[in-house]
Design a protein around this motif. Structure first.
Motif, short mmCIF file in Angstrom:
data_model
loop_
_atom_site.label_atom_id
_atom_site.label_comp_id
_atom_site.label_asym_id
_atom_site.label_seq_id
_atom_site.Cartn_x
_atom_site.Cartn_y
_atom_site.Cartn_z
N UNK A 20 58.46 60.37 71.21
CA UNK A 20 57.14 60.63 71.80
C UNK A 20 56.21 61.28 70.78
N UNK A 21 56.72 62.21 70.01
CA UNK A 21 55.92 62.87 68.98
C UNK A 21 55.51 61.88 67.90
N UNK A 22 56.43 60.99 67.56
CA UNK A 22 56.12 59.93 66.60
C UNK A 22 54.99 59.06 67.12
N UNK A 23 55.04 58.70 68.39
CA UNK A 23 54.01 57.86 68.99
C UNK A 23 52.64 58.52 68.89
N UNK A 24 52.60 59.82 69.14
CA UNK A 24 51.32 60.54 69.04
C UNK A 24 50.82 60.54 67.60
N UNK A 25 51.69 60.87 66.65
CA UNK A 25 51.29 60.92 65.24
C UNK A 25 50.79 59.56 64.77
N UNK A 26 51.49 58.51 65.17
CA UNK A 26 51.11 57.15 64.77
C UNK A 26 49.76 56.77 65.37
N UNK A 27 49.54 57.16 66.62
CA UNK A 27 48.27 56.86 67.29
C UNK A 27 47.11 57.61 66.65
N UNK A 28 47.31 58.89 66.37
CA UNK A 28 46.25 59.69 65.75
C UNK A 28 45.90 59.13 64.37
N UNK A 29 46.90 58.77 63.59
CA UNK A 29 46.63 58.20 62.27
C UNK A 29 45.83 56.89 62.38
N UNK A 30 46.29 55.98 63.22
CA UNK A 30 45.63 54.68 63.34
C UNK A 30 44.22 54.81 63.90
N UNK A 31 44.06 55.63 64.94
CA UNK A 31 42.75 55.76 65.56
C UNK A 31 41.78 56.55 64.69
N UNK A 32 42.29 57.49 63.89
CA UNK A 32 41.43 58.24 62.98
C UNK A 32 40.82 57.30 61.94
N UNK A 33 41.65 56.45 61.39
CA UNK A 33 41.17 55.48 60.39
C UNK A 33 40.18 54.52 61.03
N UNK A 34 40.49 54.07 62.23
CA UNK A 34 39.62 53.15 62.95
C UNK A 34 38.26 53.80 63.24
#
Length: 207
Positions: free
Chosen positions: A154-168
């Motif tokens: 779950x923590x991985x999912x959050x980190x991955x989402x924040x990284x992708x959406x920040x770049x976007x």
């Protein structure tokens, strides 16, 4: 991945979100989706993803505001609930690993250690995490309450989402789109195959 996280929205909605993030100061930010403490941590996280160099940092481009408003106003309810769950798991992990009592006490260095530890993993670990996330999503869709999500996944999912959406969100901002990336709102000659250095000076297109 974009479709899985619910990023697809109508263009007017996306534009209005970005326009609404232009002038609100970071110091007086009151999140709509995240709690205030989570928002303070998110502010640090987006700058971990995109720190200030010769270009503005993510927070200077109000990316944290964009993420918060996108979650509050544009995400599907199930995706929003999932983000809330993974946010709580990540923040708890950050508290535990930093030895802090509150999120306000977790500094950027500690957050970066947790954030990097979740994302800098092997290909096999990444694939296993995505497989676990898919099984969880299928279980939720089937209303199977026996399907649980591991806290680390779950923590991985959050980190991955924040990284992708920040770049976007960063690439979608007006300044970055027009001043940092190659910008040509009215296309001219079509070049099917050309040297990127000659065409744009090595810059990616914003449109």
């Amino acid at each position: 991945m974009g479709m899985a996280m619910g990023y697809t929205v109508a263009t007017p909605t996306l534009i209005s979100l970005m326009q609404g993030c232009k002038t609100e100061p970071a110091m007086t930010w009151e999140p709509d989706f995240f709690t205030k403490d989570q928002g303070a941590a998110l502010l640090k996280l987006v700058d971990i993803v995109l720190p200030k160099t010769d270009t503005p940092s993510a927070s200077e481009m109000q990316v944290h505001l964009f993420l918060d408003r996108f979650a509050a106003e544009a995400m599907e309810p199930k995706k929003r609930d999932f983000l809330k769950l993974t946010t709580e798991k990540f923040m708890q992990k950050a508290l535990t690993e930093s030895g802090s009592e509150t999120l306000a006490d977790v500094d950027a260095e500690a957050l970066e250690k947790v954030f990097g530890g979740l994302l800098k993993i092997s290909k096999e670990e990444r694939e296993a995490n995505f497989e676990a996330l898919q099984k969880y999503e299928e279980g939720v869709a089937a209303e199977d309450s026996s399907v649980l999500l591991d806290d680390t996944v779950a923590s991985f999912a959050f980190a991955n989402t924040v990284r992708d959406m920040s770049i976007w969100g960063y690439k979608t901002s007006e300044y970055v789109g027009e001043e940092v990336l190659a910008y040509l709102p009215i296309p001219g000659e079509y070049v099917g195959c050309g040297d990127v250095q000659e065409l744009t000076g090595g810059k990616a297109w914003s449109l």
